[in-house]
Design an enzyme around this catalytic site. Structure first.
Site, PDB file in Angstrom:
ATOM      1  N   PHE A  72     -10.466  -4.275  -1.872  1.00 30.80           N
ATOM      2  CA  PHE A  72      -9.294  -3.880  -2.824  1.00 30.80           C
ATOM      3  C   PHE A  72      -9.972  -3.725  -4.136  1.00 30.80           C
ATOM      4  O   PHE A  72     -10.724  -4.609  -4.731  1.00 30.80           O
ATOM      5  CB  PHE A  72      -8.290  -4.798  -3.033  1.00 30.80           C
ATOM      6  CG  PHE A  72      -7.328  -4.401  -1.495  1.00 30.80           C
ATOM      7  CD1 PHE A  72      -6.347  -3.482  -1.600  1.00 30.80           C
ATOM      8  CD2 PHE A  72      -7.567  -5.248  -0.292  1.00 30.80           C
ATOM      9  CE1 PHE A  72      -5.519  -3.146  -0.589  1.00 30.80           C
ATOM     10  CE2 PHE A  72      -6.545  -4.680   0.681  1.00 30.80           C
ATOM     11  CZ  PHE A  72      -5.772  -3.783   0.775  1.00 30.80           C
ATOM     12  N   HIS A  81      -3.741   7.983   2.384  1.00 31.75           N
ATOM     13  CA  HIS A  81      -4.172   6.829   1.729  1.00 31.75           C
ATOM     14  C   HIS A  81      -5.345   6.262   2.384  1.00 31.75           C
ATOM     15  O   HIS A  81      -5.309   6.024   3.552  1.00 31.75           O
ATOM     16  CB  HIS A  81      -2.839   5.761   1.843  1.00 31.75           C
ATOM     17  CG  HIS A  81      -3.266   4.509   1.321  1.00 31.75           C
ATOM     18  ND1 HIS A  81      -3.546   3.947  -0.006  1.00 31.75           N
ATOM     19  CD2 HIS A  81      -3.257   3.426   2.119  1.00 31.75           C
ATOM     20  CE1 HIS A  81      -3.825   2.948  -0.037  1.00 31.75           C
ATOM     21  NE2 HIS A  81      -3.796   2.390   1.233  1.00 31.75           N
ATOM     22  N   ASN A 137      -9.831   0.506  -2.193  1.00 32.15           N
ATOM     23  CA  ASN A 137      -8.306   0.564  -1.965  1.00 32.15           C
ATOM     24  C   ASN A 137      -7.603   0.092  -3.101  1.00 32.15           C
ATOM     25  O   ASN A 137      -7.564  -1.314  -3.127  1.00 32.15           O
ATOM     26  CB  ASN A 137      -8.073  -0.153  -0.379  1.00 32.15           C
ATOM     27  CG  ASN A 137      -6.424  -0.019  -0.261  1.00 32.15           C
ATOM     28  OD1 ASN A 137      -5.733   0.520  -0.929  1.00 32.15           O
ATOM     29  ND2 ASN A 137      -6.099  -0.541   1.087  1.00 32.15           N
ATOM     30  N   CYS A 186       0.733  -1.245   0.097  1.00 32.95           N
ATOM     31  CA  CYS A 186      -0.099  -0.034   0.324  1.00 32.95           C
ATOM     32  C   CYS A 186       0.829   1.366  -0.043  1.00 32.95           C
ATOM     33  O   CYS A 186       0.285   2.305  -0.543  1.00 32.95           O
ATOM     34  CB  CYS A 186      -1.090   0.007   1.301  1.00 32.95           C
ATOM     35  SG  CYS A 186      -2.497  -0.924   0.987  1.00 32.95           S
TER      36      CYS A 186
HETATM   37  C1  LIG Z   1     -14.295  -1.343   6.605  1.00 28.72           C
HETATM   38  C2  LIG Z   1     -13.849  -2.146   7.761  1.00 28.72           C
HETATM   39  C3  LIG Z   1     -13.231  -3.332   7.042  1.00 28.72           C
HETATM   40  C4  LIG Z   1     -15.081  -2.937   8.612  1.00 28.72           C
HETATM   41  O1  LIG Z   1     -15.649  -1.834   9.544  1.00 28.72           O
HETATM   42  P1  LIG Z   1     -17.004  -2.015  10.305  1.00 28.72           P
HETATM   43  O2  LIG Z   1     -17.963  -2.893   9.654  1.00 28.72           O
HETATM   44  O3  LIG Z   1     -17.365  -0.806  10.865  1.00 28.72           O
HETATM   45  O4  LIG Z   1     -16.517  -3.006  11.749  1.00 28.72           O
HETATM   46  P2  LIG Z   1     -15.447  -3.887  12.287  1.00 28.72           P
HETATM   47  O5  LIG Z   1     -14.222  -3.033  12.151  1.00 28.72           O
HETATM   48  O6  LIG Z   1     -15.990  -4.331  13.501  1.00 28.72           O
HETATM   49  O7  LIG Z   1     -15.447  -5.162  11.324  1.00 28.72           O
HETATM   50  C5  LIG Z   1     -16.564  -5.720  10.802  1.00 28.72           C
HETATM   51  C6  LIG Z   1     -16.024  -7.381  10.771  1.00 28.72           C
HETATM   52  O8  LIG Z   1     -14.817  -7.559   9.976  1.00 28.72           O
HETATM   53  C7  LIG Z   1     -13.789  -8.080  10.681  1.00 28.72           C
HETATM   54  N1  LIG Z   1     -12.554  -7.554  10.521  1.00 28.72           N
HETATM   55  C8  LIG Z   1     -12.293  -6.024  10.463  1.00 28.72           C
HETATM   56  N2  LIG Z   1     -11.188  -6.133  10.117  1.00 28.72           N
HETATM   57  C9  LIG Z   1     -10.480  -7.303  10.129  1.00 28.72           C
HETATM   58  C10 LIG Z   1      -9.444  -7.842   9.469  1.00 28.72           C
HETATM   59  N3  LIG Z   1      -8.177  -7.068   9.288  1.00 28.72           N
HETATM   60  N4  LIG Z   1      -9.115  -9.067   9.524  1.00 28.72           N
HETATM   61  C11 LIG Z   1     -10.084 -10.089   9.562  1.00 28.72           C
HETATM   62  N5  LIG Z   1     -11.344  -9.560  10.247  1.00 28.72           N
HETATM   63  C12 LIG Z   1     -11.450  -8.187  10.243  1.00 28.72           C
HETATM   64  C13 LIG Z   1     -14.202  -7.722  12.323  1.00 28.72           C
HETATM   65  O9  LIG Z   1     -13.532  -8.641  13.135  1.00 28.72           O
HETATM   66  C14 LIG Z   1     -15.666  -7.878  12.159  1.00 28.72           C
HETATM   67  O10 LIG Z   1     -15.973  -9.207  12.197  1.00 28.72           O
HETATM   68  P3  LIG Z   1     -17.285  -9.548  13.238  1.00 28.72           P
HETATM   69  O11 LIG Z   1     -17.420  -9.135  14.463  1.00 28.72           O
HETATM   70  O12 LIG Z   1     -17.425 -11.193  13.074  1.00 28.72           O
HETATM   71  O13 LIG Z   1     -18.609  -9.119  12.454  1.00 28.72           O
HETATM   72  C15 LIG Z   1     -12.985  -1.781   8.671  1.00 28.72           C
HETATM   73  O14 LIG Z   1     -12.570  -2.318  10.016  1.00 28.72           O
HETATM   74  C16 LIG Z   1     -11.636  -0.924   8.241  1.00 28.72           C
HETATM   75  O15 LIG Z   1     -11.483  -0.014   7.341  1.00 28.72           O
HETATM   76  N6  LIG Z   1     -10.508  -1.652   8.544  1.00 28.72           N
HETATM   77  C17 LIG Z   1      -9.124  -1.233   8.132  1.00 28.72           C
HETATM   78  C18 LIG Z   1      -8.954  -2.157   6.845  1.00 28.72           C
HETATM   79  C19 LIG Z   1      -7.434  -2.503   6.740  1.00 28.72           C
HETATM   80  O16 LIG Z   1      -6.643  -2.971   7.448  1.00 28.72           O
HETATM   81  N7  LIG Z   1      -6.897  -1.962   5.667  1.00 28.72           N
HETATM   82  C20 LIG Z   1      -5.421  -1.917   5.077  1.00 28.72           C
HETATM   83  C21 LIG Z   1      -5.559  -3.023   4.395  1.00 28.72           C
HETATM   84  S1  LIG Z   1      -3.902  -4.043   4.371  1.00 28.72           S
HETATM   85  C22 LIG Z   1      -2.757  -3.074   3.304  1.00 28.72           C
HETATM   86  O17 LIG Z   1      -2.520  -1.994   3.544  1.00 28.72           O
HETATM   87  C23 LIG Z   1      -1.780  -4.031   2.425  1.00 28.72           C
HETATM   88  C24 LIG Z   1      -1.963  -3.954   1.203  1.00 28.72           C
HETATM   89  C25 LIG Z   1      -1.284  -4.717   0.253  1.00 28.72           C
HETATM   90  C26 LIG Z   1      -1.051  -4.575  -0.938  1.00 28.72           C
HETATM   91  C27 LIG Z   1      -0.567  -5.379  -1.854  1.00 28.72           C
HETATM   92  C28 LIG Z   1       0.235  -6.667  -1.400  1.00 28.72           C
HETATM   93  O18 LIG Z   1       0.471  -7.422  -2.502  1.00 28.72           O
HETATM   94  C29 LIG Z   1       0.069  -7.058  -0.279  1.00 28.72           C
HETATM   95  C30 LIG Z   1      -0.682  -6.058   0.680  1.00 28.72           C
END
Ligand SMILES: CC(C)(COP(=O)(O)OP(=O)(O)OC[C@H]1O[C@@H](n2cnc3c(N)ncnc32)[C@H](O)[C@@H]1OP(=O)(O)O)[C@@H](O)C(=O)NCCC(=O)NCCSC(=O)/C=C/c1ccc(O)cc1
Length: 401
Positions: free
Chosen positions: A222, A314, A347, A170
């Protein structure tokens, strides 16, 4: 020759090699593949092409994440027909690296060259005037690299000085821009083309059972895209053709302490497998103020002055933007360009920050506000790495695509 004469001659040579002014962004181009999938239809689309309709619990979780992601649509190079012809791309039991690499070998440089062609057209000089090329992608690993293919597609000079960044993820775009700034300032007359492209085909796969949140989080966020920027110092050398958009005043990189485990991945026979931890947004939030403060202090800008800056953050995910906005105490309009790019494209990893810069210059052009102001570009990627670049919008050539 005395030692002092040698020192003086050396000094003159060094000064003659270096630019006088800071590097500037001289042109920006972006490109996306044709296939567009709406986020509210993505769970149906993905579970159908992954042959995973039976994982109903996981499908509703993906639906929930898509709804809260702040994304409305994303673009993809892969099509349902392509995946139908290559079951190995979604079937976890089959090796798929060769197929992925074969498709990426041409598709990645072609998308990068599409964005770069737009940047060169806006720049207004011949492609052969590009002196340096920095290409960044995490979608592939080829020899020779994607940079050579990009150079050939664009008709760059055979003497162009190339650098290839693979798997910078990223922060690939912000790292490439930092290198371009250093190249432009240390090579008088240099014109550096930065081209970043990512295709999610590198990690598209079916979920591994109903509890596989790691896979669906990547599938939820993504999209595919490419961004290109031309960077050069002393634009007055070619008056009337080149006009700077942003001056690049300073660039820093910080690794958040004890965060190596938070965003890890590998390239294997099943493509890239990457696992961002749920802790990622909170760790970024806890550390972002210090990273920004360290970068801005040399410019005499303290926390109280940040509200007057423009911000090119970003959009790694909605939660990352929410955390940065809250921690830096920014008004909602400050991250509007980042949120707009997240909404329209998802993203796109490395290229995303180029789309944000493009959106900021468009907004400056439309509203004629902050056109001459200072701003901060923040790249966030595995490490956790935070790339900070201080920019000054110069009110130069603001064009629409
Ligand atoms: C929009 C999201 C994904 C969801 O938000 P939400 O719905 O308001 O609430 P939650 O944060 O509670 O998440 C909802 C559910 O998703 C799950 N979750 C939430 N992040 C996670 C999680 N990283 N894992 C696995 N479960 C999850 C979370 O546990 C929860 O599960 P559950 O309680 O069972 O409903 C929000 O958490 C968010 O923006 N998270 C940040 C995402 C993130 O880490 N982005 C960075 C991406 S990685 C990167 O930069 C690398 C890029 C890359 C590029 C090229 C390459 O070759 C290699 C790598």
């Amino acid at each position: 020759m005395t030692a002092s004469c040698v020192a003086s001659a050396t000094q003159q040579i060094r000064e003659a090699q270096r630019a006088d002014g800071p590097a500037s962004v001289l042109a920006i181009g972006t490109a996306n593949p044709a296939i567009c999938v709406r986020q509210d239809e993505y769970a149906d689309y993905y579970f159908r092409l992954a042959n995973a309709e039976h994982l109903t619990k996981l499908k509703s979780k993906l639906n929930r994440i898509c709804q809260s992601s702040g994304i409305e649509k994303r673009y993809f190079h892969h099509t349902e027909e392509m995946l139908g012809g290559h079951p190995e791309l979604t079937d976890r039991k089959l090796p798929s690296l060769d197929t992925r690499m074969r498709i990426l070998a041409t598709a990645v440089p072609e998308l990068a060259a599409a964005a770069a062609g737009k940047a060169i057209a806006e720049w207004g000089r011949p492609a052969t005037d590009i002196t340096h090329l920095v290409v960044s992608t995490s979608s592939g690993a080829h020899v020779p690299g994607a940079d050579l293919r990009v150079a050939s597609l664009l008709g760059l000079a055979p003497t162009v000085r190339r650098a290839m960044l693979y798997l910078s993820a990223c922060n690939g775009g912000s790292t490439a821009l930092r290198l371009a700034k250093d190249m432009a300032e240390n090579n008088r007359g240099a014109r550096v083309l930065v081209a970043c492209a990512e295709l999610t085909l590198v990690w598209l796969r079916a979920p591994d059972g109903d509890a596989d949140s790691d896979t669906i989080i990547m599938q939820a966020l993504f999209g595919d895209g490419a961004g290109a920027v031309i960077v050069g110092a002393d634009p007055e050398l070619v008056q009337g053709v080149e006009r700077p958009i942003f001056e690049m005043l300073g660039a820093w990189e910080t690794v958040i302490p004890e965060s190596e485990h938070v965003a890890t991945g590998r390239l294997g026979e099943d493509g890239v497998v990457f696992r961002p931890s749920v802790e990622l947004p909170s760790l970024v939030r806890a550390n972002i103020e210090r990273c920004v403060a360290d970068a801005l202090a040399p410019l005499g800008l303290s926390g109280g002055d940040w509200k007057d800056l423009f911000w090119a953050v970003h959009p790694g995910g909605r939660a990352i933007l929410d955390g940065v906005e809250a921690e830096l105490r920014l008004g909602p309009e400050k991250l509007a360009a980042s949120r707009h790019v997240l909404t329209e494209y998802g993203n796109m990893s490395g290229p995303t920050v180029v789309f944000v810069l493009d959106e900021i210059r468009r907004r400056h052009d439309e509203h004629a506000e902050g056109r001459h102001g200072l701003g901060v570009m923040l790249g966030i990627g595995p490490g956790i790495t935070v790339e900070t670049m201080v920019l000054r919008a110069t009110g130069g050539k603001f064009t629409t695509k």
